[in-house]
Write an enzyme that holds these catalytic residues in place. Structure first.
Site, PDB file in Angstrom:
ATOM      1  N   HIS B  60       7.363  91.664  28.842  1.00 53.64           N
ATOM      2  CA  HIS B  60       6.386  90.852  28.277  1.00 53.64           C
ATOM      3  C   HIS B  60       5.736  91.457  27.212  1.00 53.64           C
ATOM      4  CE1 HIS B  60       4.209  93.762  30.961  1.00 53.64           C
ATOM      5  NE2 HIS B  60       3.177  93.148  30.733  1.00 53.64           N
ATOM      6  N   HIS B  62       2.450  92.215  26.452  1.00 59.58           N
ATOM      7  CA  HIS B  62       1.334  93.348  26.433  1.00 59.58           C
ATOM      8  C   HIS B  62       1.762  94.637  25.671  1.00 59.58           C
ATOM      9  CE1 HIS B  62      -0.858  91.322  30.002  1.00 59.58           C
ATOM     10  NE2 HIS B  62      -1.250  90.780  28.857  1.00 59.58           N
ATOM     11  N   ASP B  64       1.427  97.624  26.006  1.00 63.35           N
ATOM     12  CA  ASP B  64       1.927  98.921  26.475  1.00 63.35           C
ATOM     13  C   ASP B  64       3.429  98.847  26.930  1.00 63.35           C
ATOM     14  OD1 ASP B  64       0.953  97.197  28.378  1.00 63.35           O
ATOM     15  OD2 ASP B  64       0.521  98.614  29.874  1.00 63.35           O
ATOM     16  N   HIS B  65       3.796  97.559  26.639  1.00 60.08           N
ATOM     17  CA  HIS B  65       5.478  97.194  26.944  1.00 60.08           C
ATOM     18  C   HIS B  65       6.163  97.098  25.692  1.00 60.08           C
ATOM     19  CE1 HIS B  65       4.940  97.231  31.427  1.00 60.08           C
ATOM     20  NE2 HIS B  65       3.718  96.992  31.011  1.00 60.08           N
ATOM     21  N   HIS B 140       2.637  87.564  36.337  1.00 54.55           N
ATOM     22  CA  HIS B 140       1.563  88.536  35.702  1.00 54.55           C
ATOM     23  C   HIS B 140       0.818  87.456  34.730  1.00 54.55           C
ATOM     24  CE1 HIS B 140       0.175  92.404  34.359  1.00 54.55           C
ATOM     25  NE2 HIS B 140       0.217  92.156  33.161  1.00 54.55           N
ATOM     26  N   ASP B 210       5.380  93.968  34.462  1.00 56.46           N
ATOM     27  CA  ASP B 210       4.303  94.178  35.551  1.00 56.46           C
ATOM     28  C   ASP B 210       4.234  93.057  36.309  1.00 56.46           C
ATOM     29  OD1 ASP B 210       3.469  96.210  33.630  1.00 56.46           O
ATOM     30  OD2 ASP B 210       1.969  95.391  32.946  1.00 56.46           O
ATOM     31  N   HIS B 268       4.352 102.615  36.643  1.00 55.08           N
ATOM     32  CA  HIS B 268       3.196 101.804  35.994  1.00 55.08           C
ATOM     33  C   HIS B 268       1.766 102.181  36.700  1.00 55.08           C
ATOM     34  CE1 HIS B 268       1.125  98.577  34.256  1.00 55.08           C
ATOM     35  NE2 HIS B 268       1.923  98.756  33.174  1.00 55.08           N
TER      36      HIS B 268
END
Lengths: 302, 302
Positions: B60, B62, B64-65, B140, B210, B268
């Protein structure tokens, strides 16, 4: 004036070398210059307080100079930052950042301002209480600016032994420090130059990366205190510097000498070199006051 | 099957913890899953050969990914990569990457393909000679998929002591391993089940991060060998997990139990916890075969 090098290597982040980013502290204000991938971690490692960063300057849109910016902006948001943040960089930076914020449905909790640059001549892009920042148009493969930070001149220094010779009320000291003459109760004028000395000369810092050798910038850099100039290659690899629009250590030193700066710091080294010491040797032959940047290194200037 | 955790912490990269990224090696093929900031450096640190990575899966958008993806793509280019690279991720990923390549006037030296995902049901998005990859739609705050990697079943195993009882030419072995019966010169048919045994059961790996607790995914994950499931919080902070659409260790364990997986790996983790050991304790009460991810940790499965 304090300079912290977070990263000073070209092209790609590696396990032991970081791409370009540095923090300039001038008159208690922090300026972040360039923001390669991993900058937020290097800021933590060097214990730079995130909230003190209010201005970020991006020289150009090559990844090793800005890929860390979106992460830094996001982290500030996740930490609940409220202080405003100003980004100065080439046209396009706003679209790159806002597209990613939009896609992640994340908007900053703090005011985020973009100041997109398109000028080809030096221009003042920020003026704070104590510092001015102007662009240094550079010559690279994409639109690129260096940045010149100048302390504003401080107040004149009171010569107390002189001042105390006269019946001058302390209420007038502030004006005298600003350059006013003193006028005594009887009307006598005591000229300012009898009462004060020149302030410390203002410090200045010029960041010039990335750029081909561009001798014309020397006039703008005349007498700056510290010049950081890229030296991606040694002279033996000048044939690589020219087509990629980078400089050699010798060329950086020629700029420093021509501009009569007080100190030259070399950085943006290609990771092809096992040792960066030859950069210093090469530059020294032309300009003796030379230092090498190194990730995590701090410089202090007075 | 080998799994290398490059990063398994939530939200922001820090000096000692990396955001999500991992490398799955299955049947000698490498799959990069998620690509938080700093992934390229962690790949180097873990000595993963860049050229072996041909497929990158982004769960996804976000930061941090995926904030490390543009840097990885650029570095591949700077290193002169020629092998094609496939990116699988939510719609929008192509625009984010190509905008930045355009602004930096950098185009890849190698073919770069985007496979943008919009589906809400599981779908096979890649089939190689030995592996299939399907999406696991997750729940998410933004559109998110997990990924399920399945080894294709191998050939049946020849029972040589049985095969050698008959005059069967070696030229027929390949067909027998594929499940054919053997036909002797005199027309006698030897049924395949007399000559072969079942192959090793295919391994499978499910990456789920996530996501909020989504019990419906258990049916898709039935009997997978290894499930990596996010556990951002402990149950005591379930009140934080729900609004942020994350899971607790207990919820991850409930999915593992319900799907009867062989092994659960938790990851995570929120950086709020000084120790991650309580995650294991909490999950173990529900599902005993649990391990904790850790940056730089390798898992091997047979």
């Amino acid at each position: 004036m304090k300079l912290t090098i977070l990263g000073c290597y070209a092209a790609t982040p590696r396990t032991l070398t970081n791409p370009t980013s540095q923090v300039l502290e001038l008159n208690n204000e922090l300026f972040l210059i360039d923001c390669g991938e991993g900058t937020q971690v290097e800021l933590r490692r060097n214990k730079v307080k995130f909230s003190k960063i209010k201005h970020v300057f991006i020289s150009h849109l090559h990844g090793d100079h800005f890929f860390g910016l979106i992460g830094l902006i996001s982290t500030f948001m996740l930490l609940g930052r409220e202080t405003e943040l100003h980004i100065y960089g080439p046209k396009g930076i706003k679209e790159i950042i806002t597209l990613q914020l939009k896609m992640s449905k994340s908007w900053t909790s703090y005011p985020l301002y973009f100041h997109e640059l398109t000028g080809r001549e030096p221009e003042v892009i920020l003026e704070t209480k104590k510092v001015t920042v102007e662009t240094i148009p550079l010559d690279h493969r994409v639109y690129t600016n260096g940045f010149l930070f100048r302390e504003k001149p401080g107040d004149r220094k009171l010569l107390m032994e002189e001042v105390e010779k006269y019946p001058i009320d302390v209420a007038y000291y502030r004006g005298i420090k600003k350059g006013k003459d003193a006028v005594l109760d009887d009307g006598t004028v005591i000229p300012n130059e009898l009462l004060t000395a020149d302030p410390e000369p203002p410090l200045s810092y010029a960041f010039c990366s990335d750029t081909a050798y561009k001798p014309e910038i020397a006039s703008q850099l005349k007498n700056v205190s510290v010049l950081y100039h890229e030296a991606t290659f040694l002279e033996e690899h000048a044939y690589l510097a020219a087509p990629t629009k980078h400089s050699t250590a010798k060329e950086a030193a020629a700029i420093a000498r021509s501009a009569s700066v007080s100190k030259l710091i070399l950085g943006h080294f290609s990771t092809r070199y096992d040792s960066i010491l030859p950069f210093k040797e090469e530059a020294k032959e032309i300009f003796p006051e030379v230092e090498l940047a190194e990730d995590g290194k701090n410089f202090s200037f007075y």
